[in-house]
Design a protein around this motif. Structure first.
Motif, PDB file in Angstrom:
ATOM      1  N   SER A 397     -17.596   2.492  -7.112  1.00 20.69           N
ATOM      2  CA  SER A 397     -16.263   2.235  -7.652  1.00 20.69           C
ATOM      3  C   SER A 397     -15.230   2.410  -6.557  1.00 20.69           C
ATOM      4  CB  SER A 397     -15.946   3.207  -8.798  1.00 20.69           C
ATOM      5  OG  SER A 397     -16.784   2.985  -9.900  1.00 20.69           O
ATOM      6  N   LEU A 398     -14.300   1.482  -6.479  1.00 19.66           N
ATOM      7  CA  LEU A 398     -13.144   1.682  -5.609  1.00 19.66           C
ATOM      8  C   LEU A 398     -12.321   2.846  -6.151  1.00 19.66           C
ATOM      9  CD1 LEU A 398     -11.824  -1.934  -4.908  1.00 19.66           C
ATOM     10  CD2 LEU A 398     -12.569  -0.277  -3.192  1.00 19.66           C
ATOM     11  N   SER A 399     -11.645   3.568  -5.240  1.00 21.49           N
ATOM     12  CA  SER A 399     -10.795   4.664  -5.706  1.00 21.49           C
ATOM     13  C   SER A 399      -9.418   4.581  -5.055  1.00 21.49           C
ATOM     14  CB  SER A 399     -11.462   6.014  -5.418  1.00 21.49           C
ATOM     15  OG  SER A 399     -11.710   6.162  -4.030  1.00 21.49           O
ATOM     16  N   TYR A 400      -9.305   5.050  -3.818  1.00 25.22           N
ATOM     17  CA  TYR A 400      -8.024   5.071  -3.128  1.00 25.22           C
ATOM     18  C   TYR A 400      -8.128   4.297  -1.810  1.00 25.22           C
ATOM     19  CZ  TYR A 400      -7.181   9.090  -6.235  1.00 25.22           C
ATOM     20  OH  TYR A 400      -7.041   9.910  -7.327  1.00 25.22           O
ATOM     21  N   VAL A 401      -6.940   3.916  -1.297  1.00 21.76           N
ATOM     22  CA  VAL A 401      -6.833   3.292   0.024  1.00 21.76           C
ATOM     23  C   VAL A 401      -5.675   3.971   0.750  1.00 21.76           C
ATOM     24  CG1 VAL A 401      -6.368   1.185   1.324  1.00 21.76           C
ATOM     25  CG2 VAL A 401      -7.745   1.076  -0.771  1.00 21.76           C
ATOM     26  N   THR A 402      -5.919   4.411   1.978  1.00 18.32           N
ATOM     27  CA  THR A 402      -4.842   5.006   2.778  1.00 18.32           C
ATOM     28  C   THR A 402      -4.431   4.026   3.869  1.00 18.32           C
ATOM     29  OG1 THR A 402      -6.167   6.095   4.509  1.00 18.32           O
ATOM     30  CG2 THR A 402      -5.946   7.246   2.404  1.00 18.32           C
ATOM     31  N   ASP A 403      -3.148   4.071   4.220  1.00 17.54           N
ATOM     32  CA  ASP A 403      -2.646   3.133   5.233  1.00 17.54           C
ATOM     33  C   ASP A 403      -1.648   3.807   6.180  1.00 17.54           C
ATOM     34  OD1 ASP A 403      -0.624   3.524   3.445  1.00 17.54           O
ATOM     35  OD2 ASP A 403      -0.297   1.404   2.969  1.00 17.54           O
ATOM     36  N   GLY A 404      -1.902   5.057   6.536  1.00 11.76           N
ATOM     37  CA  GLY A 404      -1.036   5.767   7.470  1.00 11.76           C
ATOM     38  C   GLY A 404      -1.348   7.250   7.480  1.00 11.76           C
ATOM     39  N   GLN A 405      -0.646   7.998   8.329  1.00  8.71           N
ATOM     40  CA  GLN A 405      -0.897   9.426   8.511  1.00  8.71           C
ATOM     41  C   GLN A 405       0.071  10.317   7.744  1.00  8.71           C
ATOM     42  OE1 GLN A 405      -3.494  10.707  10.429  1.00  8.71           O
ATOM     43  NE2 GLN A 405      -4.162   8.572  10.407  1.00  8.71           N
ATOM     44  N   ASN A 406       1.072   9.743   7.135  1.00  5.10           N
ATOM     45  CA  ASN A 406       2.097  10.559   6.469  1.00  5.10           C
ATOM     46  C   ASN A 406       1.539  11.248   5.224  1.00  5.10           C
ATOM     47  OD1 ASN A 406       4.164   9.813   8.292  1.00  5.10           O
ATOM     48  ND2 ASN A 406       4.473   7.894   7.175  1.00  5.10           N
ATOM     49  N   VAL A 407       1.803  12.563   5.125  1.00  5.55           N
ATOM     50  CA  VAL A 407       1.380  13.369   3.980  1.00  5.55           C
ATOM     51  C   VAL A 407       2.633  13.795   3.224  1.00  5.55           C
ATOM     52  CG1 VAL A 407       0.200  15.479   3.269  1.00  5.55           C
ATOM     53  CG2 VAL A 407      -0.641  14.196   5.243  1.00  5.55           C
ATOM     54  N   PRO A 408       2.708  13.595   1.922  1.00  2.00           N
ATOM     55  CA  PRO A 408       1.655  13.139   0.997  1.00  2.00           C
ATOM     56  C   PRO A 408       1.670  11.643   0.746  1.00  2.00           C
ATOM     57  CG  PRO A 408       3.495  13.945  -0.279  1.00  2.00           C
ATOM     58  CD  PRO A 408       3.891  14.068   1.165  1.00  2.00           C
ATOM     59  N   ASP A 409       2.433  10.879   1.556  1.00  2.00           N
ATOM     60  CA  ASP A 409       2.536   9.444   1.325  1.00  2.00           C
ATOM     61  C   ASP A 409       1.326   8.722   1.934  1.00  2.00           C
ATOM     62  OD1 ASP A 409       5.058   9.862   0.137  1.00  2.00           O
ATOM     63  OD2 ASP A 409       6.003   9.913   2.113  1.00  2.00           O
ATOM     64  N   ASP A 410       1.453   7.408   2.033  1.00  2.11           N
ATOM     65  CA  ASP A 410       0.444   6.545   2.670  1.00  2.11           C
ATOM     66  C   ASP A 410      -0.923   6.635   2.007  1.00  2.11           C
ATOM     67  OD1 ASP A 410       2.423   5.827   4.415  1.00  2.11           O
ATOM     68  OD2 ASP A 410       1.765   7.163   6.028  1.00  2.11           O
ATOM     69  N   ILE A 411      -0.949   6.809   0.693  1.00  2.00           N
ATOM     70  CA  ILE A 411      -2.189   6.716  -0.071  1.00  2.00           C
ATOM     71  C   ILE A 411      -1.869   6.096  -1.425  1.00  2.00           C
ATOM     72  CG2 ILE A 411      -2.011   9.047  -1.036  1.00  2.00           C
ATOM     73  CD1 ILE A 411      -5.105   9.164  -0.889  1.00  2.00           C
ATOM     74  N   ASN A 412      -2.723   5.159  -1.848  1.00  2.00           N
ATOM     75  CA  ASN A 412      -2.491   4.462  -3.106  1.00  2.00           C
ATOM     76  C   ASN A 412      -3.821   4.249  -3.817  1.00  2.00           C
ATOM     77  OD1 ASN A 412       0.507   3.566  -2.908  1.00  2.00           O
ATOM     78  ND2 ASN A 412      -0.367   2.908  -0.945  1.00  2.00           N
ATOM     79  N   ILE A 413      -3.717   4.074  -5.139  1.00  2.00           N
ATOM     80  CA  ILE A 413      -4.904   3.680  -5.891  1.00  2.00           C
ATOM     81  C   ILE A 413      -5.265   2.257  -5.469  1.00  2.00           C
ATOM     82  CG2 ILE A 413      -5.845   3.276  -8.195  1.00  2.00           C
ATOM     83  CD1 ILE A 413      -3.715   5.282  -9.213  1.00  2.00           C
ATOM     84  N   ALA A 414      -6.536   2.005  -5.247  1.00  2.00           N
ATOM     85  CA  ALA A 414      -6.983   0.688  -4.801  1.00  2.00           C
ATOM     86  C   ALA A 414      -6.577  -0.379  -5.810  1.00  2.00           C
ATOM     87  CB  ALA A 414      -8.497   0.688  -4.616  1.00  2.00           C
ATOM     88  N   ASP A 415      -6.169  -1.533  -5.287  1.00  2.00           N
ATOM     89  CA  ASP A 415      -5.765  -2.652  -6.129  1.00  2.00           C
ATOM     90  C   ASP A 415      -6.595  -3.873  -5.734  1.00  2.00           C
ATOM     91  OD1 ASP A 415      -4.247  -5.124  -6.855  1.00  2.00           O
ATOM     92  OD2 ASP A 415      -2.876  -3.663  -7.730  1.00  2.00           O
ATOM     93  N   ALA A 416      -7.483  -4.289  -6.627  1.00  2.00           N
ATOM     94  CA  ALA A 416      -8.393  -5.394  -6.312  1.00  2.00           C
ATOM     95  C   ALA A 416      -7.635  -6.695  -6.069  1.00  2.00           C
ATOM     96  CB  ALA A 416      -9.405  -5.575  -7.442  1.00  2.00           C
ATOM     97  N   ARG A 417      -6.579  -6.909  -6.801  1.00  2.00           N
ATOM     98  CA  ARG A 417      -5.814  -8.148  -6.629  1.00  2.00           C
ATOM     99  C   ARG A 417      -5.152  -8.190  -5.264  1.00  2.00           C
ATOM    100  NH1 ARG A 417      -5.532 -13.371  -8.504  1.00  2.00           N
ATOM    101  NH2 ARG A 417      -3.580 -14.238  -7.694  1.00  2.00           N
ATOM    102  N   THR A 418      -4.606  -7.068  -4.819  1.00  2.00           N
ATOM    103  CA  THR A 418      -3.983  -7.017  -3.497  1.00  2.00           C
ATOM    104  C   THR A 418      -5.014  -7.301  -2.409  1.00  2.00           C
ATOM    105  OG1 THR A 418      -2.340  -5.411  -4.254  1.00  2.00           O
ATOM    106  CG2 THR A 418      -2.721  -5.552  -1.881  1.00  2.00           C
TER     107      THR A 418
END
Length: 430
Positions: A397-418
Motif C-alpha cells: 500500500s502507498l502511504s506517504y511521500v516526502t519532498d524535502g528536508q523541512n520538519v514537520p513540513d515536506d510530507i504528504n499522503i500519497a496521491d495516486a492521481r498526482t
C-alpha cells in the motif's frame, strides 16, 4: 560427451571457465543457486552451481581401436593341446614368415576364444553409446534454439503491438519508458487502457482521451491496495529500509504530525547505533518536540525501553539502515521487530534509487510482514516509474511521500492521481 559441474560466484565466472575447459560449443544443462560453507546453517555464502556438457571428439577413439586390432593380429596364437603327434623339434626353428602368415588365419578362432583382448562387440557398444550421447547433445542444442526462437517471437509480438498502436497511445508508452517504467509494463498498461477505451467509446481516439485512459489505468494499479496512513490503533510504528533513504527525518515529520494533529503522546526509539549522527539528529528532534528518546542496542534493551514508555500513546522506532544483503544484519533487525504489541511497519525507499536496487531491498524486507511503503526524496528525481514498477511487483500500500528536508513540513499522503499526472504528462497536439 564430457559433462562437468562448476561451483562459482556468478554466471560470468562460469561462462569463462566453461569456454576455457570445454570449448565454445559447450552447452549449459542446468543452473541453480546453492549455499556453501557456514557454521550450523549460519554465515553461508551464495554460490551458483552450473552443469555444462560438450561433445567429445568421436574420431579420437578410432586410432585406439585400430591399434588394438593390429596388436591382436600380430600376436601369435597360443598352442592348443590336441591328440595330434607333436611336430619335430626343428619345425619351429625352420618356420618362416611365409608359413606364419599362412598359419594366422587358421588359428584366429582360437585367439578369439582364449585371448582377453577386446572383441569387435565392445567396439560396437562404444559406438552405440557415443551415438546416444551425440543424440542427447543434439537434443539439448535444439532445445536451446527453440527457447531463442520463442524469445524472438515474444519480442516480435510486443513490437507488432507497438507498431499497430494508435499514435496517441504510442506517444504515452514512450513517455512511460522515459519515466523508467519497465518497457514490458509500459506496453501492458497502455494496451489495457487502449482496449478499455475502445470497448467503451470506439477506435476514434483523441490525444486527450488517450492520456486520460492511461492515467485512469495507472491510478487503478497504484491503488490495488488502499492508500494508508499510520494506523491510529498501533502503539509501535517501525520504519525499515536501507541506508541513506531519510528514515530519521521522516520519523521526525510523522512524530510532529501525530503529536500536533492527532494529539497523541509520542515516544521515540532508535536502534541506529551505527551512525552517531543519526542518534544526535533524532535527539535534537525529540528535544524540539518535547518527547522522550530511548537508544537500544539489542532486543533486551528494547523490552526495557518499551517498559519505560508505557505511558506513551504511540512509539515511533527508527531502525539501522544496514546492508540489506547482509544476513546477520537482517537477523538483528528481525529480532528487534518481534513484539506482541499492536504495531505498524513502513518500508522507506528513496525515489532516487535504481529500480533493481529498490526491488532487491523490498524482496529482503517483505519477509518482516511489511505492508506499506513510504517514498522519500521526490524532489530529487524527475522520474516516478519505479513507484509503478514496485506496486506492480509487490502487493504493498502507498502511504506517504516526502519532498524535502523541512520538519514537520515536506510530507504528504500519497496521491495516486498526482503520480499518474507526473508519469503521463500533458497531452500535446495531434
Amino acid at each position: 560427451m564430457k559433462v562437468k559441474k562448476y561451483i562459482v560466484d556468478s554466471m560470468p565466472d562460469a561462462l569463462q571457465k566453461i569456454r576455457a575447459e570445454l570449448g565454445k560449443d559447450a552447452v549449459i544443462i542446468n543452473t541453480k543457486e546453492i549455499r556453501v560453507g557456514g557454521f550450523l546453517g549460519m554465515f553461508t555464502k551464495k554460490k551458483v552451481e552450473v552443469v555444462a556438457a560438450t561433445d567429445s571428439n568421436p574420431e579420437s577413439a578410432a586410432p585406439a581401436r585400430s591399434a588394438s586390432t593390429s596388436t591382436l593380429t600380430a600376436v601369435r596364437p597360443p598352442v592348443v593341446a590336441s591328440s595330434m603327434k607333436p611336430s619335430p623339434p626343428a619345425a619351429p626353428v625352420a618356420a618362416s614368415a611365409e608359413s606364419r602368415q599362412a598359419f594366422a588365419p587358421v588359428s584366429r578362432p582360437y585367439a578369439d576364444q582364449t585371448s582377453p583382448a577386446p572383441s569387435p562387440a565392445p567396439s560396437h557398444s562404444s559406438s552405440a553409446s557415443g551415438g546416444k550421447e551425440d543424440a542427447l547433445l543434439q537434443e539439448m542444442k535444439q532445445m536451446k534454439e527453440m527457447m531463442q526462437r520463442l524469445a524472438v517471437a515474444q519480442a516480435g509480438t510486443v513490437a507488432a503491438q507497438v507498431a499497430t498502436m494508435p499514435p496517441a497511445f504510442e506517444a504515452i508508452r514512450a513517455r512511460l519508458v522515459e519515466q523508467d517504467v519497465l518497457p514490458e509494463l509500459a506496453s501492458s498498461i497502455v494496451e489495457e487502457a487502449r482496449l478499455g477505451f475502445e470497448e467503451r467509446v470506439g477506435t476514434d481516439v483523441a490525444f486527450a482521451q488517450a492520456y486520460e485512459a492511461v492515467k485512469h489505468r495507472i491510478v487503478e494499479l497504484l491503488t490495488r491496495k488502499p492508500i494508508e496512513q499510520i494506523r491510529q490503533d498501533a502503539r509501535i510504528v517501525h520504519f525499515v529500509g536501507p541506508t541513506g533513504v531519510g528514515k530519521t527525518t521522516t520519523i521526525a515529520k510523522l512524530a510532529a504530525e501525530q503529536a500536533l494533529k492527532h494529539r497523541k503522546s509520542i515516544g521515540l526509539i532508535t536502534s541506529d547505533t551505527y551512525r552517531i549522527a543519526a542518534i544526535e539528529q533524532l535527539r535534537t528532534y525529540a528535544s524540539i518536540l518535547n518527547v522522550p528518546l530511548e537508544v537500544v542496542f539489542s532486543a533486551l534493551d528494547l523490552a526495557k525501553a518499551l517498559d519505560r514508555m508505557q505511558d506513551r500513546d504511540m512509539i515511533l522506532m527508527d531502525t539501522a539502515g544496514r546492508n540489506f544483503r547482509n544476513e546477520m544484519a537482517v537477523s538483528e533487525l528481525q529480532s528487534l521487530l518481534r513484539t506482541e504489541e499492536r504495531k505498524d511497519t513502513f518500508l522507506v525507499l528513496s525515489m532516487s534509487m535504481k529500480y533493481s536496487d529498490m526491488k532487491a531491498v523490498t524482496e529482503n524486507f517483505y519477509r518482516f510482514g511489511v505492508e506499506k511503503v513510504l517514498f522519500t526524496k521526490a524532489d530529487e528525481t524527475a522520474t516516478f516509474g519505479s513507484v509503478v514498477n514496485l506496486l506492480h511487483d509487490f502487493p504493498l500500500s502507498l502511504s506517504y511521500v516526502t519532498d524535502g528536508q523541512n520538519v514537520p513540513d515536506d510530507i504528504n499522503i500519497a496521491d495516486a492521481r498526482t503520480m499518474a499526472n507526473e508519469l503521463v504528462g500533458e497531452p500535446h497536439d495531434e
